[in-house]
Every structure is written in C-alpha cells, then in structure tokens.
Design an enzyme around this catalytic site. Structure first.
Site, PDB file in Angstrom:
ATOM      1  N   ASP A 163       0.790  -1.220   0.000  1.00 11.84           N
ATOM      2  CA  ASP A 163       0.000   0.000   0.000  1.00 11.84           C
ATOM      3  C   ASP A 163       0.830   1.282   0.000  1.00 11.84           C
ATOM      4  O   ASP A 163       0.615   2.180   0.798  1.00 11.84           O
ATOM      5  CB  ASP A 163      -0.933   0.016   1.220  1.00 11.84           C
ATOM      6  CG  ASP A 163      -1.675  -1.295   1.406  1.00 11.84           C
ATOM      7  OD1 ASP A 163      -1.752  -2.072   0.441  1.00 11.84           O
ATOM      8  OD2 ASP A 163      -2.168  -1.539   2.501  1.00 11.84           O
ATOM      9  N   ASP A 206      -0.036  -4.989  -3.608  1.00 16.32           N
ATOM     10  CA  ASP A 206      -1.142  -4.037  -3.777  1.00 16.32           C
ATOM     11  C   ASP A 206      -0.656  -2.616  -3.558  1.00 16.32           C
ATOM     12  O   ASP A 206      -1.335  -1.815  -2.926  1.00 16.32           O
ATOM     13  CB  ASP A 206      -2.273  -4.337  -2.773  1.00 16.32           C
ATOM     14  CG  ASP A 206      -2.765  -5.766  -2.833  1.00 16.32           C
ATOM     15  OD1 ASP A 206      -2.704  -6.363  -3.921  1.00 16.32           O
ATOM     16  OD2 ASP A 206      -3.214  -6.281  -1.793  1.00 16.32           O
TER      17      ASP A 206
END
Ligand SMILES: *[C@@H]1O[C@H](CO)[C@@H](O)[C@H](O)[C@H]1NC(C)=O
Ligand SMILES: *[C@@H]1O[C@H](CO)[C@@H](O)[C@H](O)[C@H]1NC(C)=O
Ligand SMILES: *[C@@H]1O[C@H](CO)[C@@H](O)[C@H](O)[C@H]1NC(C)=O
Ligand SMILES: *[C@@H]1O[C@H](CO)[C@@H](O)[C@H](O)[C@H]1NC(C)=O
Ligand SMILES: *[C@@H]1O[C@H](CO)[C@@H](O)[C@H](O)[C@H]1NC(C)=O
Length: 320
Positions: free
Chosen positions: A146, A167
């Site tokens: 992230d 991600d």
C-alpha cells in the site's frame, strides 16, 4: 504545477518538485522549512509550515531544505499549494535530498479502506490521497504494502519512483495517471489493487513506466509479480507501453482471492508491454484480462484518466 488542494492527507518519502534544473534555494514567496532551524521565519517541520498557511484560496508554496523529516503531513487548505524539495537536479528523483517519513503506523491514517489482508504493522502507506488536481513530480515513494493510496480525486505521478510488494498502488475511486515512472518490486505480489466498486470515473492509467526488481528484493520475486489484482469487482487499470524487466507471472494479472475472485466486471488491460519480463506467449494470460491493440489503446491517456483539462494544472515538463 503541483497543486495540492482540498483535504489532502499524505505522507511520503523523498521528493523533489520543481521546474528549473536545480532547486537549491527557495522560490520567491515560498515558506522555508529547514530541519533544526532556529532562524526567524523558518519552520522546523513541514507540518508547522503547512499549518501557518491561510485557510483560503490563495496559491502558496513551501521550500524544504535537505534533511529527514519524521512526521505525518496533513494538508486541508482549499487553495493550491506547491511543495518543493531541495534538489540539484529536478528531472530525477535520484537527486532528491528531502525525506519525509511517518513516525507512527500508517494504518492510523487510513484504517478501514485498506485492502490489506495481511498482518497489521507492516503496512507502510507513503501517500494517501484525497485531494484533486494533485501532481507529484520526480517524487520517490517507498513502502511495501500500500505505498500509493490513490483513492479519490484526480492526480498525476510523473517521472518518479514507486516501490512496494503487495497491492502497492491502490484505492477505490482515484482518477490517476502514472507517466514515466520506475516501479520497483520488492517481493512477490501485485503492483496494483484497483478497488473500483461501480462503473464510475475512476481508473489508473499507466503510460511508459518501467517495472524493475527493486534492489534487495526478496528471493522468489522474479516470476511472481502481477500487474495487479482486483480489490473491487469493477477494477479498472490500463498499462500502456510498459517495459518490464522483472519476470512477471505468465498470467500477468490475478484474481483477488479464491472464493472472492472479483473478476465479473473488471477492465484489466495492457497494451504494448515489452521487455524480458513479459512472455510473448499469451496462452497463460488470465482469461479475465485484455490485451489491446493500438486502436483500442488510443482511448486511454492522461485525458481519460484525469480529464481533458489536465493542461491547466499538470506541469508539462514532466510528461512523457
Ligand atoms: C543551480 O543552478 C544555478 C543556475 O543555473 C547555478 O548557478 C547553481 O550553481 C546551481 N546549484 C547547484 C547546487 O548545482
Ligand atoms: C547532486 O547531489 C548529489 C547527492 O547529494 C551529489 O552526489 C552530487 O554531486 C550533486 N551534484 C551536483 C552537480 O551538485
Ligand atoms: C539530471 O538527471 C537527468 C535524468 O537522470 C540526466 O539526464 C541529466 O543529465 C541530469 N543533469 C545533470 C546536470 O546532472
Ligand atoms: C511500445 O513501447 C515501447 C516502450 O515504451 C516503445 O519504445 C515503442 O515505441 C512502443 N510501440 C508502440 C507501437 O507504441
Ligand atoms: C504457447 O504456449 C503453449 C503452451 O505451452 C504452446 O502450446 C504454444 O505453442 C506456445 N505458443 C507459442 C507461439 O510459442
């Protein structure tokens, strides 16, 4: 120019924003931040400088001298703000001499919205992005999970460096354009996690970026990297003209999770992906992903991502 507006809460490390060949002194009118300063009129922290600004529509700028700033920075003023980090070469993040790093767990900044399904504590969100018309020029973003939270509003990331494992470019409704960046992968995982949940204006458009194995990457990273996985069922990500040097998994894109695949309405596309990391044999590519030809790809650009009025707020010298 780099404008930060409306309720922007962000934190990131190492950046330099500017247009001249070097930026080693404050531009006229800029507020000065200098680590350890006792000089009248200067600020020790970026937050103090930001907080000194009037909460109005006026255009302001901040110049930061070299140093490591251990703080979270929240920008909520409505008017444009440009932040310049000291650098002797504004065209590359490699010369940046200002580091901003959060001293507290980043999960405190964005708790519920995180797609993170892994252990807490390892989250390192370098940017969390709620504003609109935000430009990051030759900035470096370092994290693992992230790193860049492109959740809402229009934003461009140009000629910078974005590093992470899992991600690491993610968000729900962000309208984001990524041009000419180096994307460094540190461990097996997914570059993007688009959390788009409906057929809204959000998308992530990538143009002419390079995906590399980051220095010090975990063993086994090569072959286990994906362009992305759908955090939301309407995930929309377009990679154009990407050069990939780290070997991707042959499926290129992956499902979100077994039992929660999130592939019903996805728009996961690449066009003209080249380099030794991409297989030219499409046999193994995920069935829910799409490869565009030049005609189809032409519809996806900085205009489609952030709007056709981008020239009114994006610094053209960083476009590729
Ligand atoms: C920055 O550029 C100016 C003007 O080109 C030059 O005089 C100055 O020496 C440069 N500073 C650094 C640190 O390179
Ligand atoms: C620019 O900064 C880097 C890092 O501090 C330094 O190694 C380099 O010599 C500098 N270059 C110039 C032209 O000042
Ligand atoms: C600044 O960085 C760019 C990109 O890496 C490079 O091409 C250029 O030669 C650098 N300029 C100087 C003065 O070092
Ligand atoms: C494909 O991408 C590469 C790398 O960005 C670029 O050099 C080449 O011109 C592109 N080809 C087309 C047809 O756009
Ligand atoms: C692609 O891979 C499949 C499965 O291994 C193979 O049957 C096919 O011949 C390959 N195609 C090309 C063009 O190499």
């Amino acid at each position: 120019m780099g404008g930060f507006s409306r309720s922007v809460a962000y934190l990131f490390t190492l950046f330099g924003l500017a247009f001249a060949a070097n930026r080693t002194a404050p531009p006229l009118g800029a507020i000065v931040v200098r680590s350890g300063t006792a000089a009248y009129g200067e600020f020790n922290t970026i937050s103090a400088a930001v907080n000194s600004l009037p909460n109005d529509q006026s255009s302001r700028s901040i110049f930061i001298y070299p140093g490591h700033y251990n703080e979270q920075v929240y920008i909520t003023r409505p008017g444009p703000l440009t932040i310049y980090g000291y650098t002797n070469n504004t065209s590359t993040y490699r010369s940046n001499q200002v580091t901003i790093q959060a001293g507290v767990p980043a999960s405190a900044t964005v708790s519920d919205d995180s797609p993170n399904t892994f252990g807490v504590g390892s989250q390192a969100i370098a940017v969390s992005q709620y504003g609109s018309r935000v430009g990051f020029y030759a900035c470096g973003f370092y994290g693992s999970q992230d790193t860049v939270y492109a959740n809402l509003g229009t934003q461009v990331y140009l000629r910078g460096y974005i590093e992470g494992a899992t991600d690491f470019i993610f968000g729900r409704r962000g309208q984001a354009y990524f041009g000419g960046n180096t994307i460094g992968v540190t461990a097996p995982g997914w570059v993007t996690a688009s959390g788009r949940q409906a057929d809204d204006d959000g998308s992530y458009v990538f143009y002419r970026n390079t995906i590399v194995l980051a220095s010090g990457a975990a063993p086994g990273t090569a072959g286990n990297v994906y362009l992305g996985r759908p955090w939301g069922n309407y995930a929309k990500v377009i990679f154009k003209n990407t050069v990939v040097s780290v070997p991707l998994n042959p499926s290129v894109w992956s499902i979100w999770n077994n039992g929660n695949e999130n592939t019903d309405h996805v728009f996961l596309v690449d066009y003209n992906t080249t380099g030794r990391g991409i297989s030219t044999n499409a046999t193994y590519r995920a069935s829910f992903a799409t490869v565009f030809d030049a005609t189809q790809a032409a519809a996806y650009s900085i205009s489609s991502a952030v709007g056709s009025d981008y020239a009114s707020w994006v610094d053209p010298s960083y476009l590729v």
